[in-house]
Design a protein around this motif. Sequence first.
Motif, PDB file in Angstrom:
ATOM      1  N   GLU A   1       8.504 -14.962 -27.126  1.00 38.14           N
ATOM      2  CA  GLU A   1       8.460 -13.819 -28.019  1.00 38.14           C
ATOM      3  C   GLU A   1       8.420 -12.557 -27.174  1.00 38.14           C
ATOM      4  O   GLU A   1       8.190 -12.612 -25.970  1.00 38.14           O
ATOM      5  CB  GLU A   1       7.214 -13.875 -28.916  1.00 38.14           C
ATOM      6  CG  GLU A   1       7.186 -15.044 -29.882  1.00 38.14           C
ATOM      7  CD  GLU A   1       5.874 -15.115 -30.645  1.00 38.14           C
ATOM      8  OE1 GLU A   1       4.918 -14.417 -30.238  1.00 38.14           O
ATOM      9  OE2 GLU A   1       5.798 -15.868 -31.610  1.00 38.14           O
ATOM     10  N   LYS A   2       8.627 -11.436 -27.819  1.00 34.98           N
ATOM     11  CA  LYS A   2       8.483 -10.172 -27.117  1.00 34.98           C
ATOM     12  C   LYS A   2       7.023  -9.948 -26.742  1.00 34.98           C
ATOM     13  O   LYS A   2       6.125 -10.248 -27.510  1.00 34.98           O
ATOM     14  CB  LYS A   2       8.957  -9.016 -28.006  1.00 34.98           C
ATOM     15  CG  LYS A   2      10.442  -9.020 -28.315  1.00 34.98           C
ATOM     16  CD  LYS A   2      10.803  -7.823 -29.179  1.00 34.98           C
ATOM     17  CE  LYS A   2      12.287  -7.803 -29.494  1.00 34.98           C
ATOM     18  NZ  LYS A   2      12.652  -6.642 -30.347  1.00 34.98           N
ATOM     19  N   ILE A   3       6.794  -9.422 -25.552  1.00 36.29           N
ATOM     20  CA  ILE A   3       5.445  -9.046 -25.137  1.00 36.29           C
ATOM     21  C   ILE A   3       5.348  -7.529 -25.258  1.00 36.29           C
ATOM     22  O   ILE A   3       5.980  -6.789 -24.510  1.00 36.29           O
ATOM     23  CB  ILE A   3       5.154  -9.505 -23.697  1.00 36.29           C
ATOM     24  CG1 ILE A   3       5.299 -11.034 -23.600  1.00 36.29           C
ATOM     25  CG2 ILE A   3       3.751  -9.104 -23.272  1.00 36.29           C
ATOM     26  CD1 ILE A   3       5.139 -11.569 -22.187  1.00 36.29           C
ATOM     27  N   LEU A   4       4.571  -7.059 -26.215  1.00 33.60           N
ATOM     28  CA  LEU A   4       4.525  -5.631 -26.519  1.00 33.60           C
ATOM     29  C   LEU A   4       3.263  -4.949 -26.007  1.00 33.60           C
ATOM     30  O   LEU A   4       3.229  -3.732 -25.893  1.00 33.60           O
ATOM     31  CB  LEU A   4       4.639  -5.417 -28.030  1.00 33.60           C
ATOM     32  CG  LEU A   4       5.920  -5.915 -28.692  1.00 33.60           C
ATOM     33  CD1 LEU A   4       5.875  -5.656 -30.184  1.00 33.60           C
ATOM     34  CD2 LEU A   4       7.144  -5.258 -28.070  1.00 33.60           C
ATOM     35  N   TYR A   5       2.216  -5.721 -25.715  1.00 36.56           N
ATOM     36  CA  TYR A   5       0.934  -5.127 -25.337  1.00 36.56           C
ATOM     37  C   TYR A   5       0.348  -5.846 -24.129  1.00 36.56           C
ATOM     38  O   TYR A   5       0.625  -7.016 -23.880  1.00 36.56           O
ATOM     39  CB  TYR A   5      -0.083  -5.215 -26.494  1.00 36.56           C
ATOM     40  CG  TYR A   5       0.285  -4.401 -27.703  1.00 36.56           C
ATOM     41  CD1 TYR A   5      -0.106  -3.069 -27.811  1.00 36.56           C
ATOM     42  CD2 TYR A   5       1.029  -4.967 -28.734  1.00 36.56           C
ATOM     43  CE1 TYR A   5       0.238  -2.321 -28.925  1.00 36.56           C
ATOM     44  CE2 TYR A   5       1.379  -4.215 -29.849  1.00 36.56           C
ATOM     45  CZ  TYR A   5       0.983  -2.899 -29.935  1.00 36.56           C
ATOM     46  OH  TYR A   5       1.325  -2.150 -31.032  1.00 36.56           O
ATOM     47  N   ARG A   6      -0.479  -5.101 -23.399  1.00 35.06           N
ATOM     48  CA  ARG A   6      -1.268  -5.699 -22.324  1.00 35.06           C
ATOM     49  C   ARG A   6      -2.732  -5.339 -22.555  1.00 35.06           C
ATOM     50  O   ARG A   6      -3.067  -4.284 -23.105  1.00 35.06           O
ATOM     51  CB  ARG A   6      -0.819  -5.186 -20.951  1.00 35.06           C
ATOM     52  CG  ARG A   6      -1.033  -3.696 -20.741  1.00 35.06           C
ATOM     53  CD  ARG A   6      -0.802  -3.272 -19.297  1.00 35.06           C
ATOM     54  NE  ARG A   6      -0.953  -1.826 -19.126  1.00 35.06           N
ATOM     55  CZ  ARG A   6      -2.123  -1.214 -18.963  1.00 35.06           C
ATOM     56  NH1 ARG A   6      -3.246  -1.923 -18.962  1.00 35.06           N
ATOM     57  NH2 ARG A   6      -2.168   0.093 -18.807  1.00 35.06           N
ATOM     58  N   LEU A   7      -3.610  -6.222 -22.124  1.00 34.96           N
ATOM     59  CA  LEU A   7      -5.036  -5.984 -22.232  1.00 34.96           C
ATOM     60  C   LEU A   7      -5.464  -4.936 -21.210  1.00 34.96           C
ATOM     61  O   LEU A   7      -5.116  -5.021 -20.037  1.00 34.96           O
ATOM     62  CB  LEU A   7      -5.789  -7.292 -21.987  1.00 34.96           C
ATOM     63  CG  LEU A   7      -7.316  -7.229 -22.034  1.00 34.96           C
ATOM     64  CD1 LEU A   7      -7.791  -6.842 -23.414  1.00 34.96           C
ATOM     65  CD2 LEU A   7      -7.901  -8.582 -21.622  1.00 34.96           C
ATOM     66  N   ASP A   8      -6.219  -3.943 -21.664  1.00 33.61           N
ATOM     67  CA  ASP A   8      -6.766  -2.923 -20.769  1.00 33.61           C
ATOM     68  C   ASP A   8      -8.072  -3.455 -20.186  1.00 33.61           C
ATOM     69  O   ASP A   8      -9.112  -3.454 -20.847  1.00 33.61           O
ATOM     70  CB  ASP A   8      -7.010  -1.622 -21.536  1.00 33.61           C
ATOM     71  CG  ASP A   8      -7.464  -0.477 -20.632  1.00 33.61           C
ATOM     72  OD1 ASP A   8      -7.866  -0.749 -19.476  1.00 33.61           O
ATOM     73  OD2 ASP A   8      -7.433   0.678 -21.085  1.00 33.61           O
ATOM     74  N   LEU A   9      -8.022  -3.924 -18.951  1.00 30.58           N
ATOM     75  CA  LEU A   9      -9.170  -4.573 -18.323  1.00 30.58           C
ATOM     76  C   LEU A   9     -10.279  -3.585 -17.985  1.00 30.58           C
ATOM     77  O   LEU A   9     -11.409  -3.998 -17.717  1.00 30.58           O
ATOM     78  CB  LEU A   9      -8.730  -5.301 -17.057  1.00 30.58           C
ATOM     79  CG  LEU A   9      -7.634  -6.347 -17.252  1.00 30.58           C
ATOM     80  CD1 LEU A   9      -7.246  -6.957 -15.911  1.00 30.58           C
ATOM     81  CD2 LEU A   9      -8.071  -7.414 -18.223  1.00 30.58           C
ATOM     82  N   ASP A  10      -9.988  -2.297 -18.010  1.00 32.11           N
ATOM     83  CA  ASP A  10     -10.982  -1.276 -17.651  1.00 32.11           C
ATOM     84  C   ASP A  10     -11.646  -0.648 -18.869  1.00 32.11           C
ATOM     85  O   ASP A  10     -12.359   0.350 -18.734  1.00 32.11           O
ATOM     86  CB  ASP A  10     -10.323  -0.166 -16.817  1.00 32.11           C
ATOM     87  CG  ASP A  10      -9.854  -0.680 -15.467  1.00 32.11           C
ATOM     88  OD1 ASP A  10     -10.552  -1.532 -14.886  1.00 32.11           O
ATOM     89  OD2 ASP A  10      -8.783  -0.241 -15.010  1.00 32.11           O
TER      90      ASP A  10
END
Length: 348
Positions: free
Chosen positions: A43-52
């Motif tokens: 699937e499309k990857i639209l977001y990343r987790l903000d680790l900070d």
Amino acid sequence: MARLWVCAAAGAGFFLASLVLHSRFSGSPVLRNLALQISWKREKILYRLDLDWPKYSEYFTGATFCVAVDSPNGLVYIAQRGDNIPKVLVFSEDGYFLRAWNYTVDTPHGMFAASTLQQQSVWITDVGSGSFGHTVKKYNSFGDLVQVLGTPGKKGTGLNPLQFDNPAELYVEETGDIYIVDGDGGLNNRLIKLSQDFMILWLHGENGTGPAKFNIPHSVTLDSVGRVWVADRGNKRMQVFDKVTGEWLGAWSNCFTQEGPSAIRFTPDGKYLVVAQLNLGRLSVMAAPPVGNIGDCSVISTIQLPDQVQPHLLEIDSKTGAVYVAEIGAKQVQKYVPLNNHIHALGG
């Protein structure tokens, strides 16, 4: 193990938000079982987790039920449940803790920030059985109570005076009109639209499975073309209404055969809906329907969380498109940032 996760993140169809959970999950069965939860569906990857975000997670001391974003002023409000803890936490959008308050809040369920550059305000739905419960309340950013809707401490079905029973969530338009879904498993299963001076403009208020009937209406939002969307959780569907007349426009159920939606919000460009499913631990990005045609839902991308995280309610920053998710099982709020191509699509 690290190499396994890198490969999974690169090849999987969705980003596993659980790759880097906060330290409270370290060594837990949740973390140990993550390897079983990789999906290779593309699937499309639209977001990343903000680790900070946030900078320090130890401020989460209870079960985090809801989150609200004051985009004009760069503030993020989080409401949590527990004994002898601050019920509302206030962070900056870059993750710094600013303040906390615990005034006239019993058991928070939903939140909405209805702020301008001139006035900062946050609304909270309170489902508690104490002296502050069964109400919808407006506060300023420092926790001063400004307005109370409902009869504090008394659940009911009345409309004059207005009474609630476990009001789940609300959405406040720029005009000041208010949309409330009431209730989360209580006496009421209704959607109410109030004017800015708190007069009832229209409502749908019957329990059932037919059009404009509800079974645990849990979340409500508006799209950019004047449609009201309700997460009809117990009926495993979303229902759609005209915001002016209250007319029923259609429903989505084909995406919710396993579990109904618990939260729903639109991205700032209006192209997508981000939907949470509590017990499945899933966030889904769905294509918004065109004007005049509700049709069926279409999932563009998913974020699969591990067992026991339980994403409850969410909010989207109207400026940046960042998604904040309140997780009652993990007792935290996590932030997801649009990837570069998606940020560009949002106009950022």
